[in-house]
Enzyme design. Structure first.
Site, mmCIF file in Angstrom:
data_model
loop_
_atom_site.group_PDB
_atom_site.id
_atom_site.type_symbol
_atom_site.label_atom_id
_atom_site.label_comp_id
_atom_site.label_asym_id
_atom_site.label_seq_id
_atom_site.Cartn_x
_atom_site.Cartn_y
_atom_site.Cartn_z
ATOM 1 N N ASP A 72 0.875 -1.165 0.000
ATOM 2 C CA ASP A 72 0.000 0.000 0.000
ATOM 3 C C ASP A 72 0.909 1.211 0.000
ATOM 4 O O ASP A 72 1.826 1.314 0.815
ATOM 5 C CB ASP A 72 -0.959 0.023 1.185
ATOM 6 C CG ASP A 72 -2.120 0.973 0.899
ATOM 7 O OD1 ASP A 72 -2.919 0.680 -0.011
ATOM 8 O OD2 ASP A 72 -2.212 2.038 1.549
ATOM 9 N N GLY A 157 1.263 6.679 -12.069
ATOM 10 C CA GLY A 157 0.793 7.518 -10.963
ATOM 11 C C GLY A 157 1.389 8.917 -10.979
ATOM 12 O O GLY A 157 1.372 9.607 -12.000
ATOM 13 N N LYS A 179 14.669 3.294 -11.150
ATOM 14 C CA LYS A 179 13.574 3.453 -10.188
ATOM 15 C C LYS A 179 13.537 2.282 -9.218
ATOM 16 O O LYS A 179 13.337 2.460 -8.023
ATOM 17 C CB LYS A 179 12.223 3.604 -10.913
ATOM 18 C CG LYS A 179 11.092 3.851 -9.918
ATOM 19 C CD LYS A 179 9.724 4.070 -10.528
ATOM 20 C CE LYS A 179 8.690 4.155 -9.396
ATOM 21 N NZ LYS A 179 7.307 4.115 -9.869
HETATM 22 P P1 ITT Z 1 -3.636 -2.213 -5.327
HETATM 23 O O1 ITT Z 1 -4.304 -1.690 -4.083
HETATM 24 O O2 ITT Z 1 -4.442 -3.227 -6.040
HETATM 25 O O3 ITT Z 1 -2.241 -2.690 -5.071
HETATM 26 P P2 ITT Z 1 -3.670 0.610 -6.097
HETATM 27 O O4 ITT Z 1 -3.136 1.369 -7.261
HETATM 28 O O5 ITT Z 1 -5.082 0.885 -5.679
HETATM 29 O O6 ITT Z 1 -3.476 -0.977 -6.371
HETATM 30 P P3 ITT Z 1 -2.752 1.776 -3.625
HETATM 31 O O7 ITT Z 1 -4.078 1.763 -2.984
HETATM 32 O O8 ITT Z 1 -1.564 1.346 -2.798
HETATM 33 O O9 ITT Z 1 -2.696 0.820 -4.896
HETATM 34 O O10 ITT Z 1 -2.503 3.220 -4.207
HETATM 35 C C1 ITT Z 1 -1.257 3.585 -4.640
HETATM 36 C C2 ITT Z 1 -1.335 4.889 -5.411
HETATM 37 O O11 ITT Z 1 -0.273 5.742 -4.972
HETATM 38 C C3 ITT Z 1 -1.117 4.649 -6.882
HETATM 39 O O12 ITT Z 1 -2.329 4.442 -7.563
HETATM 40 C C4 ITT Z 1 -0.398 5.936 -7.297
HETATM 41 O O13 ITT Z 1 -1.342 6.946 -7.516
HETATM 42 C C5 ITT Z 1 0.422 6.287 -6.062
HETATM 43 N N1 ITT Z 1 1.748 5.640 -6.125
HETATM 44 C C6 ITT Z 1 2.211 4.610 -5.366
HETATM 45 N N2 ITT Z 1 3.444 4.241 -5.737
HETATM 46 C C7 ITT Z 1 3.772 5.039 -6.771
HETATM 47 C C8 ITT Z 1 4.897 5.141 -7.599
HETATM 48 O O14 ITT Z 1 5.937 4.336 -7.490
HETATM 49 N N3 ITT Z 1 4.885 6.084 -8.548
HETATM 50 C C9 ITT Z 1 3.841 6.904 -8.706
HETATM 51 N N4 ITT Z 1 2.735 6.863 -7.985
HETATM 52 C C10 ITT Z 1 2.688 5.946 -7.017
#
Ligand code: ITT
Length: 201
Positions: A72, A157, A179
């Site tokens: 997360d 993201g 990265k």
């Molecule tokens: P899962 O819960 O299924 O793993 P998710 O995309 O919903 O997928 P999260 O709830 O953990 O996952 O949300 C993470 C968000 O944070 C992601 O959608 C991006 O917007 C941001 N994020 C996390 N890691 C990132 C990264 O390495 N680079 C850019 N944005 C990131």
């Protein structure tokens, strides 16, 4: 080398790819939910990254009977009191402005307009559930500076807005290999493997 197969508990294909590369590089065999033919929807009701990672890993471990690891993660911006934080994936959606990376980035830029303190950090919490054991938790972070416009096309993201100062590049401009050596996710993966190894010593 660590010989344990872990299910990656995520629905985000970009995150899956990064986790896959980081963990394989560290000698861990990983398998996706898709490869196992499962798709576990988890409501992320937690108030912290750790709580949500724990919820996701538990659900996937219970559904598959296999050790599961969940990520997360999100972007925490100082001038926004740590936001979007755990709401990073749902940021624009919660403001009624649509969904997806483009909408999230546009909203973030708007909320940051005129702000001089642009310091921020990506945070990643990992939860590793092994059947019959206590949950292992690790957190990794990576500090950066929020730009005023997007730069680069890689990553996902908030990457195009996140300037990684040591390389003077955004996470959308660095290579995947770069990265995966420096990110919050890489740091959390390294930490959780250290903890796992410690259990067997
Ligand atoms: P899962 O819960 O299924 O793993 P998710 O995309 O919903 O997928 P999260 O709830 O953990 O996952 O949300 C993470 C968000 O944070 C992601 O959608 C991006 O917007 C941001 N994020 C996390 N890691 C990132 C990264 O390495 N680079 C850019 N944005 C990131």
């Amino acid at each position: 080398r660590y010989s344990m197969k872990l299910v990656l508990a995520t629905q985000n294909p970009k995150k899956l790819k990064e986790m896959n590369e980081i963990l394989s590089h560290l000698g861990v065999e990983v398998v996706s939910e898709a490869e196992l033919g499962v798709r576990i929807e988890v409501e992320e009701t937690g108030e912290t990254f750790t709580d949500n990672a724990r919820l996701k890993a538990t659900a996937v471990m219970q559904a598959t009977g296999l050790p599961a690891v969940a990520d997360d993660s999100g972007l925490c911006v100082d001038a926004l009191n740590g936001g979007p934080g755990v709401y990073s994936a749902r940021y624009a959606m919660m403001a009624g402005e649509g969904s997806g990376d483009a909408a999230n980035n546009a909203l973030l830029l708007r909320r940051m307009k005129g702000k001089t303190d642009r310091s921020c950090a990506f945070i990643c919490a990992l939860a590793l559930k092994i059947p019959g054991r206590e949950t292992l938790i690790a957190e990794g972070s990576c500090p950066g500076v929020l730009l005023e416009e997007e730069r680069g096309t890689g990553g996902f993201g908030y990457d195009p807005l996140f300037l990684y100062e040591p390389l003077n590049k955004t996470f959308a401009e660095v290579t995947e290999e770069e990265k995966n050596q420096i990110s919050h996710r890489a740091r959390a993966c390294e930490k959780i493997l250290e903890i796992m190894k410690g259990l067997h010593e």
